[in-house]
Design a protein around this motif. Structure first.
Motif, PDB file in Angstrom:
ATOM      1  N   ARG A 148      48.743 110.061  34.038  1.00 39.99           N
ATOM      2  CA  ARG A 148      48.218 108.721  33.780  1.00 39.99           C
ATOM      3  C   ARG A 148      48.693 108.272  32.416  1.00 39.99           C
ATOM      4  NH1 ARG A 148      46.422 105.706  37.351  1.00 39.99           N
ATOM      5  NH2 ARG A 148      45.333 104.462  35.816  1.00 39.99           N
ATOM      6  N   GLY A 161      48.348 102.998  34.421  1.00 38.67           N
ATOM      7  CA  GLY A 161      48.870 103.435  35.707  1.00 38.67           C
ATOM      8  C   GLY A 161      49.381 104.856  35.589  1.00 38.67           C
ATOM      9  N   THR A 162      50.046 105.314  36.635  1.00 41.08           N
ATOM     10  CA  THR A 162      50.652 106.635  36.553  1.00 41.08           C
ATOM     11  C   THR A 162      51.838 106.551  35.601  1.00 41.08           C
ATOM     12  OG1 THR A 162      52.226 106.277  38.350  1.00 41.08           O
ATOM     13  CG2 THR A 162      50.032 107.118  38.967  1.00 41.08           C
ATOM     14  N   ARG A 164      54.837 107.387  36.164  1.00 43.65           N
ATOM     15  CA  ARG A 164      55.968 106.846  36.932  1.00 43.65           C
ATOM     16  C   ARG A 164      55.860 105.324  37.068  1.00 43.65           C
ATOM     17  NH1 ARG A 164      56.263 110.334  41.252  1.00 43.65           N
ATOM     18  NH2 ARG A 164      57.867 111.494  40.170  1.00 43.65           N
ATOM     19  N   GLU A 165      54.647 104.820  37.359  1.00 44.85           N
ATOM     20  CA  GLU A 165      54.452 103.373  37.480  1.00 44.85           C
ATOM     21  C   GLU A 165      54.773 102.660  36.166  1.00 44.85           C
ATOM     22  OE1 GLU A 165      50.785 103.464  40.764  1.00 44.85           O
ATOM     23  OE2 GLU A 165      50.334 103.190  38.633  1.00 44.85           O
ATOM     24  N   SER A 168      58.468 102.362  35.363  1.00 46.43           N
ATOM     25  CA  SER A 168      59.200 101.368  36.154  1.00 46.43           C
ATOM     26  C   SER A 168      58.644  99.952  35.985  1.00 46.43           C
ATOM     27  CB  SER A 168      59.198 101.769  37.638  1.00 46.43           C
ATOM     28  OG  SER A 168      57.875 101.789  38.132  1.00 46.43           O
ATOM     29  N   ASN A 169      57.564  99.773  35.239  1.00 47.07           N
ATOM     30  CA  ASN A 169      56.973  98.451  35.004  1.00 47.07           C
ATOM     31  C   ASN A 169      57.887  97.651  34.069  1.00 47.07           C
ATOM     32  OD1 ASN A 169      55.396  96.509  33.324  1.00 47.07           O
ATOM     33  ND2 ASN A 169      53.697  97.172  34.629  1.00 47.07           N
TER      34      ASN A 169
END
Length: 179
Positions: A148, A161-162, A164-165, A168-169
């Motif tokens: 997180r 978010g995670t 990874r999220e 990529s945001n």
């Protein structure tokens, strides 16, 4: 608000009780005891645990995890490089057997190769099952490891978010990752 850990209100217990409950910090700027040996710094991390054979086994484990500390175990901590002091600060914290490890800017002021080594150790600790609360300006490396992530602006969470999220945001990539 309140700060709780495993149902305990942390504002109602002392710092040594927090450590005994498994909450340990690796402070920003390392803050090793410069006039003590590397070995004495590590043993101070186990202060609440006494000098049991298990503590001595953990000392050996730290020397295996951080081989340079074994080589320099009799040196004063103040004689170590910045990266070696960071490893010592991490080893000292691990000697307390943390369940929650608070890490404040572990890569600050370190050379890129040492930063890579520090993040590899953080990854190993995560794989060992230690929960890590990491505050780090090197966002891309931190998010690559994070389950997180939270982006703070003036003390408020603006994106979460995670890992990874967040990597990529688009807003995070532009504002914080320089991409």
């Amino acid at each position: 608000g309140a700060i709780t850990f495993e149902g305990k209100d942390l504002s109602k217990i002392t710092a040594d009780q927090r450590v005994a409950n498994g909450i340990v910090q690796v402070p920003e700027g390392r803050q090793v005891f410069k006039d003590l040996s590397v070995q004495d710094n590590l043993l101070l991390g186990a202060y609440t645990r006494g000098r049991s054979p298990e503590v001595m086994d953990d000392l050996e484990r730290m020397y295996t995890k951080f081989p340079i500390l074994r080589q320099k175990r009799h040196n004063l901590a103040g004689e170590l490089s910045g990266g070696q002091q960071q490893m010592l600060a991490m080893g000292r914290a691990l000697m307390a057997k943390p369940r929650l490890l608070l890490m404040d800017e572990p890569s600050m002021g370190l050379a890129p190769l040492i930063i890579e080594e520090i993040f590899n150790i953080v990854k190993e600790l995560k794989e060992e099952g230690i929960t890590i609360f990491l505050v780090e300006q090197n966002a891309s490396q931190a998010l690559a490891l994070a389950d997180r992530g939270y982006v703070l602006e003036t003390g408020k969470v603006v994106i979460e978010g995670t890992g990874r999220e967040l990597l990529s945001n688009e807003k995070v990539r532009e504002a914080y990752l320089g991409m």
